[in-house]
Scaffold this active site. Structure first.
Site, mmCIF file in Angstrom:
data_model
loop_
_atom_site.group_PDB
_atom_site.id
_atom_site.type_symbol
_atom_site.label_atom_id
_atom_site.label_comp_id
_atom_site.label_asym_id
_atom_site.label_seq_id
_atom_site.Cartn_x
_atom_site.Cartn_y
_atom_site.Cartn_z
ATOM 1 N N HIS A 56 32.659 58.169 33.993
ATOM 2 C CA HIS A 56 33.768 58.346 34.948
ATOM 3 C C HIS A 56 35.047 58.763 34.205
ATOM 4 O O HIS A 56 36.019 58.007 34.140
ATOM 5 C CB HIS A 56 33.997 57.065 35.758
ATOM 6 C CG HIS A 56 34.766 57.306 37.031
ATOM 7 N ND1 HIS A 56 34.587 56.548 38.170
ATOM 8 C CD2 HIS A 56 35.710 58.219 37.360
ATOM 9 C CE1 HIS A 56 35.393 56.980 39.117
ATOM 10 N NE2 HIS A 56 36.091 57.989 38.644
ATOM 11 N N ARG B 205 41.309 69.454 47.274
ATOM 12 C CA ARG B 205 42.020 70.004 46.116
ATOM 13 C C ARG B 205 41.088 70.185 44.916
ATOM 14 O O ARG B 205 41.104 71.212 44.247
ATOM 15 C CB ARG B 205 43.165 69.077 45.701
ATOM 16 C CG ARG B 205 44.255 68.966 46.734
ATOM 17 C CD ARG B 205 45.327 68.008 46.226
ATOM 18 N NE ARG B 205 46.273 67.705 47.270
ATOM 19 C CZ ARG B 205 46.122 66.710 48.139
ATOM 20 N NH1 ARG B 205 45.054 65.925 48.091
ATOM 21 N NH2 ARG B 205 47.031 66.488 49.073
#
Ligand code: DGY
Length: 327
Positions: free
Chosen positions: A291, A162
């Site tokens: 992150h 995805r």
């Protein structure tokens, strides 16, 4: 007759929608590790004792010790993340404990971040910002802070799931010459964006830009290493928003230092957090983010809601959204 009482342990403060899902459940006791920081392993081992559900984060090590400590009541481990390499899935499988992640809901957020990081890296934007702040902005210079443009480049995506698809779809309007991908298998939806499957080495050799969008598995661990960097173009840019462990960081340092590749943009590293004195941090051609792929309220609210829903659905013997066994 009232439903059997369930106990759920949540390993961090999470956005409200996830807690709402859990507290809607009749006869359910929810305990939270009431902190924004990761739960120490020894506290986790203590707190999981006898729980029916564990809602955890990607920073928690859900190993055999934790599963043993939880005991026979444990029905579900629901992680508030797409990645689930922090969970001992094999042991869960043996013990018939469901493992669920949060796919779909952070796709746009991570894909947007990946493209942003690519632009930041390719156009040396942070160097430009620093130059203005540090008073290094002099008269216009023909060869100052020159980067690489996306138009006409060949882009490779490692992992056309995805997120990889979302990245490719967003990059296409930049006038990309060709999009290629490598994954464990070919996918039919690649045709929608005109992406061609290639062998990994071909991707490494031929691409100007490579975006790592895959999970960390034994097959992808240190997939980018000395040998691969030596095959890549000197102008190549490597972007990683998958997992840090896909790149051997010592080899990346050498490749960037020696100019084997042009630059790297990393949203994920090994380890995390990457110490500020890590050699990669000092390199001018390596942009490192902490992150942040799914750091949008849209995404985090949905991740929390999905993780909560997954616990509830397993308790209610319904299909959970991200059931990782089928992966
Ligand atoms: C995930 O969901 O696995 C992401 O890495 C979190 O940002």
């Amino acid at each position: 007759m009232s439903a059997e009482k369930k106990r759920v342990y949540v390993t961090r403060r999470i956005p409200k929608p996830g807690l709402d899902r859990l507290t809607e459940l009749e006869n359910c006791e929810v305990e939270i590790y009431d902190s924004d920081e990761a739960i120490p392993q020894e506290v986790l081992l203590e707190k999981v004792k006898g729980v029916n559900g564990l809602l955890c984060m990607l920073t928690d090590n859900i190993n055999k010790d934790v599963l043993d400590a939880a005991g026979d009541n444990l029905e579900v481990v629901a992680t508030m993340s797409v990645g689930f390499e922090h969970i001992d899935v094999e042991t869960c499988k043996e013990r018939k404990i469901r493992v669920c992640n949060t796919p779909n809901v952070s796709t746009d957020s991570v894909a947007e971040l990946t493209v942003s990081l690519l632009l930041l890296t390719a156009r040396r934007l942070l160097d430009g910002v620093a130059a203005v702040k540090n008073g290094e902005w002099g008269k216009w210079k023909p060869m100052w802070l020159c980067g690489i443009e996306l138009t006409g480049r060949t882009v490779g995506i490692l992992g056309l799931g995805r997120i990889g698809y979302g990245v490719a779809r967003r990059l296409k309007p930049f006038g990309i010459k060709q999009i290629v991908y490598h994954d464990v298998c070919q996918v039919s939806y690649a045709d929608d964006i005109g992406a061609t499957f290639v062998e990994f080495d071909t991707m490494a050799r031929e691409c100007d830009i490579i975006c790592i969008c895959c999970n960390l598995t034994p097959q992808t661990r240190h997939r980018f290493n000395k040998k691969v960097f030596s095959m890549m173009k000197n102008e190549a840019i490597l972007i990683n928003s998958g997992r840090g462990g896909v790149i051997n960081h010592d080899d990346l340092f050498d490749a960037l230092k020696e100019g084997q590749i042009f630059a790297a943009g990393l949203d994920v590293t090994e380890p995390e957090p990457l110490p500020s004195n890590h050699p990669l941090v000092a390199l001018p051609n390596c942009i490192i983010l902490p992150h942040m792929g799914s750091n949008t309220w849209d995404s985090r609210n949905m991740m929390s809601a999905t993780a909560g829903e997954n616990v509830v659905n397993v308790f209610n013997k319904k299909v959970a959204v991200g059931d990782v066994y089928s992966c």
